[in-house]
Design a protein around this motif. Sequence first.
Motif, PDB file in Angstrom:
ATOM      1  N   LEU A  34      14.585  63.268  67.423  1.00  0.00           N
ATOM      2  CA  LEU A  34      15.942  64.325  66.786  1.00  0.00           C
ATOM      3  C   LEU A  34      14.917  66.120  67.858  1.00  0.00           C
ATOM      4  N   ILE A  35      15.758  66.658  67.830  1.00  0.00           N
ATOM      5  CA  ILE A  35      15.837  68.073  68.090  1.00  0.00           C
ATOM      6  C   ILE A  35      16.473  68.939  67.957  1.00  0.00           C
ATOM      7  N   PRO A  36      16.249  69.708  67.459  1.00  0.00           N
ATOM      8  CA  PRO A  36      16.446  71.299  66.966  1.00  0.00           C
ATOM      9  C   PRO A  36      16.581  72.306  67.998  1.00  0.00           C
ATOM     10  N   ARG A  71      24.196  69.651  60.395  1.00  0.00           N
ATOM     11  CA  ARG A  71      24.448  71.095  60.102  1.00  0.00           C
ATOM     12  C   ARG A  71      22.696  71.503  59.023  1.00  0.00           C
ATOM     13  N   ALA A  72      22.006  72.618  59.337  1.00  0.00           N
ATOM     14  CA  ALA A  72      20.785  73.135  58.705  1.00  0.00           C
ATOM     15  C   ALA A  72      20.325  74.160  58.485  1.00  0.00           C
ATOM     16  N   PHE A  73      21.845  74.846  58.539  1.00  0.00           N
ATOM     17  CA  PHE A  73      21.559  76.249  58.119  1.00  0.00           C
ATOM     18  C   PHE A  73      22.521  76.767  57.188  1.00  0.00           C
ATOM     19  N   THR A  74      22.640  78.059  56.100  1.00  0.00           N
ATOM     20  CA  THR A  74      23.337  78.413  54.898  1.00  0.00           C
ATOM     21  C   THR A  74      24.548  79.851  55.960  1.00  0.00           C
ATOM     22  N   ASP A  75      25.162  79.932  55.489  1.00  0.00           N
ATOM     23  CA  ASP A  75      26.421  80.305  56.141  1.00  0.00           C
ATOM     24  C   ASP A  75      27.780  80.702  54.421  1.00  0.00           C
ATOM     25  N   PRO A  76      27.462  81.921  54.350  1.00  0.00           N
ATOM     26  CA  PRO A  76      28.714  81.408  53.217  1.00  0.00           C
ATOM     27  C   PRO A  76      29.636  82.136  54.074  1.00  0.00           C
ATOM     28  N   ASP A  77      30.215  81.555  54.852  1.00  0.00           N
ATOM     29  CA  ASP A  77      31.399  82.832  55.925  1.00  0.00           C
ATOM     30  C   ASP A  77      31.871  80.796  56.660  1.00  0.00           C
ATOM     31  N   VAL A  78      30.847  79.835  56.542  1.00  0.00           N
ATOM     32  CA  VAL A  78      30.780  78.817  57.459  1.00  0.00           C
ATOM     33  C   VAL A  78      30.874  77.590  55.881  1.00  0.00           C
ATOM     34  N   VAL A  79      32.038  77.913  55.154  1.00  0.00           N
ATOM     35  CA  VAL A  79      31.944  76.332  54.015  1.00  0.00           C
ATOM     36  C   VAL A  79      32.055  74.912  54.630  1.00  0.00           C
ATOM     37  N   HIS A  80      31.351  74.498  53.585  1.00  0.00           N
ATOM     38  CA  HIS A  80      30.487  73.078  53.987  1.00  0.00           C
ATOM     39  C   HIS A  80      31.511  72.379  53.485  1.00  0.00           C
ATOM     40  N   VAL A  81      31.750  71.173  53.799  1.00  0.00           N
ATOM     41  CA  VAL A  81      33.141  70.180  53.346  1.00  0.00           C
ATOM     42  C   VAL A  81      32.908  69.514  52.076  1.00  0.00           C
ATOM     43  N   GLU A  82      31.498  69.157  52.062  1.00  0.00           N
ATOM     44  CA  GLU A  82      30.956  68.386  50.426  1.00  0.00           C
ATOM     45  C   GLU A  82      30.595  69.558  49.823  1.00  0.00           C
ATOM     46  N   GLY A  83      30.627  71.344  49.579  1.00  0.00           N
ATOM     47  CA  GLY A  83      30.161  72.026  49.009  1.00  0.00           C
ATOM     48  C   GLY A  83      28.639  72.788  49.183  1.00  0.00           C
ATOM     49  N   TYR A 136      15.049  72.168  56.010  1.00  0.00           N
ATOM     50  CA  TYR A 136      15.882  70.989  55.827  1.00  0.00           C
ATOM     51  C   TYR A 136      14.950  69.781  56.324  1.00  0.00           C
ATOM     52  N   LEU A 137      14.551  70.476  57.985  1.00  0.00           N
ATOM     53  CA  LEU A 137      13.866  69.442  58.932  1.00  0.00           C
ATOM     54  C   LEU A 137      12.782  68.980  58.417  1.00  0.00           C
ATOM     55  N   LEU A 138      11.594  68.840  57.410  1.00  0.00           N
ATOM     56  CA  LEU A 138      11.291  67.853  56.982  1.00  0.00           C
ATOM     57  C   LEU A 138      11.593  66.831  56.428  1.00  0.00           C
ATOM     58  N   LEU A 139      13.405  67.157  55.262  1.00  0.00           N
ATOM     59  CA  LEU A 139      13.915  66.348  54.844  1.00  0.00           C
ATOM     60  C   LEU A 139      14.778  64.806  55.885  1.00  0.00           C
ATOM     61  N   ILE A 140      15.440  65.425  57.208  1.00  0.00           N
ATOM     62  CA  ILE A 140      15.963  65.168  57.459  1.00  0.00           C
ATOM     63  C   ILE A 140      15.234  64.008  58.442  1.00  0.00           C
ATOM     64  N   LYS A 141      14.015  64.462  59.036  1.00  0.00           N
ATOM     65  CA  LYS A 141      13.199  63.513  59.848  1.00  0.00           C
ATOM     66  C   LYS A 141      12.821  63.101  58.911  1.00  0.00           C
ATOM     67  N   LYS A 142      12.531  62.662  57.818  1.00  0.00           N
ATOM     68  CA  LYS A 142      11.666  61.555  56.860  1.00  0.00           C
ATOM     69  C   LYS A 142      13.337  60.403  56.405  1.00  0.00           C
ATOM     70  N   TRP A 143      14.426  61.153  56.364  1.00  0.00           N
ATOM     71  CA  TRP A 143      15.721  60.626  56.690  1.00  0.00           C
ATOM     72  C   TRP A 143      15.530  59.342  57.766  1.00  0.00           C
ATOM     73  N   ILE A 144      15.261  59.814  58.931  1.00  0.00           N
ATOM     74  CA  ILE A 144      16.046  59.392  60.086  1.00  0.00           C
ATOM     75  C   ILE A 144      14.084  58.125  60.415  1.00  0.00           C
ATOM     76  N   MET A 184      24.748  72.171  50.065  1.00  0.00           N
ATOM     77  CA  MET A 184      23.873  71.973  51.157  1.00  0.00           C
ATOM     78  C   MET A 184      22.978  70.486  51.586  1.00  0.00           C
ATOM     79  N   ASP A 185      23.454  69.827  51.828  1.00  0.00           N
ATOM     80  CA  ASP A 185      22.160  68.477  51.845  1.00  0.00           C
ATOM     81  C   ASP A 185      22.622  67.745  52.872  1.00  0.00           C
ATOM     82  N   PRO A 186      21.486  68.142  53.458  1.00  0.00           N
ATOM     83  CA  PRO A 186      21.523  67.126  54.983  1.00  0.00           C
ATOM     84  C   PRO A 186      21.627  65.590  54.723  1.00  0.00           C
ATOM     85  N   ALA A 187      21.036  65.101  54.301  1.00  0.00           N
ATOM     86  CA  ALA A 187      20.500  63.564  53.399  1.00  0.00           C
ATOM     87  C   ALA A 187      21.684  63.261  53.262  1.00  0.00           C
ATOM     88  N   ARG A 188      22.422  63.321  52.283  1.00  0.00           N
ATOM     89  CA  ARG A 188      24.195  63.008  52.297  1.00  0.00           C
ATOM     90  C   ARG A 188      24.638  63.049  53.534  1.00  0.00           C
TER      91      ARG A 188
END
Length: 322
Positions: free
Chosen positions: A187-189, A48-60, A170-178, A62-66
Motif C-alpha cells: 500500500l502506498i499513499p 480514492r481517499a479524499f473528499t471533494d464536492p467537485d469530484v463526484v463519486h460514482v457510488e455517491g 481512510y488509511l487504517l480502514l484500507i490497510k485493514k481491508w488489505i 465515500m467508502d474505500p472498503a466498498r
Amino acid sequence: VKPAGKTPAFLTVIDIAGLVKGAAEGAGLGNAFLSHISAVDGIFHMIRAFTDPDVVHVEGEMDPARDLEIIHNELRLKDVAMLNKYIDLNQRVIDRMGGGGSVEDKKKKDEFAIVVRVRDWVAKGNDVRKGEWSNKDIEVINSQSLLTAKPVTYLVNVSEKDYARKKNKYLLLIKKWIDENNPGDKLIPFSGVFESNLAALPDAAQRKAYTEEMKVESAFPKIITTGYDSLNLMHFFTAGEKEVRAWTCRKGAKMNEAARSIHNDIADSLIQVDVMKFDELKAAGGEAELKAAGRLLTRSKDAIIEDGDIVYFRSGLGRAKK
C-alpha cells in the motif's frame, strides 16, 4: 569509463478508466476496460481517499472498503466468465476422448482439468494469485491471461493536505481491508494533486523548493520501484564509451536469459560474461584498477545475474556487448 550518454530502464504505466459495479456484465466501459487489464503484467489499484464536492463519486458516498470489494469482485467475475467460456468450448472434445487417447489427448485433458480447478477456486471468491499452484498449473494459468493472477499494488490517493501531514482518516480502514483480504500486498499513499502541482513547476530548483515547503517528497520513485518488485524484475547494466544503459530482466535469471533482453543472437551465442559490482568499481576508481585488484569476475552463461551487475557479454558473434 565516462560514457557520452545514458539510457535508463523504464516502467510503462497505462492509465485505464475506473471500473464500476457490473463491469463484468458490460456496465460502464465493461469489457473494453477488462480487456485493457488483460494486456498488462501487473496492476496499480488506485483507491480514492479524499473528499471533494467537485469530484463526484460514482457510488455517491465515500467508502474505500466498498470500492475495493467492487473492483476485486468484478475482476473475479470476469475471470470466471473467461474460464467458463474455455470450459464450454472444450467440454465436448474432452468428453469424446474418454479414458484413453494419445499423449496429446492426455495433455489436453490435464489442461482442461486445471482450468476447471482454477475456475472453481475463483468462483469461491478467491484471486488466482492467492492459490497454491504447481509449475504445470502456472503454465496453464499464464496461457489464460487471468485478471486476478496479476500482482497488485494499492495506491491510495489522498488530498495534498493529508499527504503533507501524513494523516488520512481512510488509511487504517484500507490497510485493514488489505490485511484481511490480500495480506502481503503493498500500500502506498500519494497525492495526485501534489504530484500534479510538482510536475507543473518549470525547473528542478522550483520543484525542490516546493517539496521543502510541503516537507514531503514525490511518491513516484517508490511507486516505480514497488512496481518493478511486484513484477519480480531487476536491473543490470552495460557500459562503454558511447553509453551506459540499464536493462531489465527477471530476478533469478541466468546470464543467457538476461542477454536475451538485449538481443536473441547474443543470448544464443553467449560464451561467458565479465561482471563488475558497482560498489567495487566505484571504490577501485575504474575498470583497469578493478581488474588489477582481481575483482573483475568471470561467469558462465548459466550463472545467475544479480541486481545492479555491470556486465560484458562475450558471445560468438565476433563482438561482445558492453
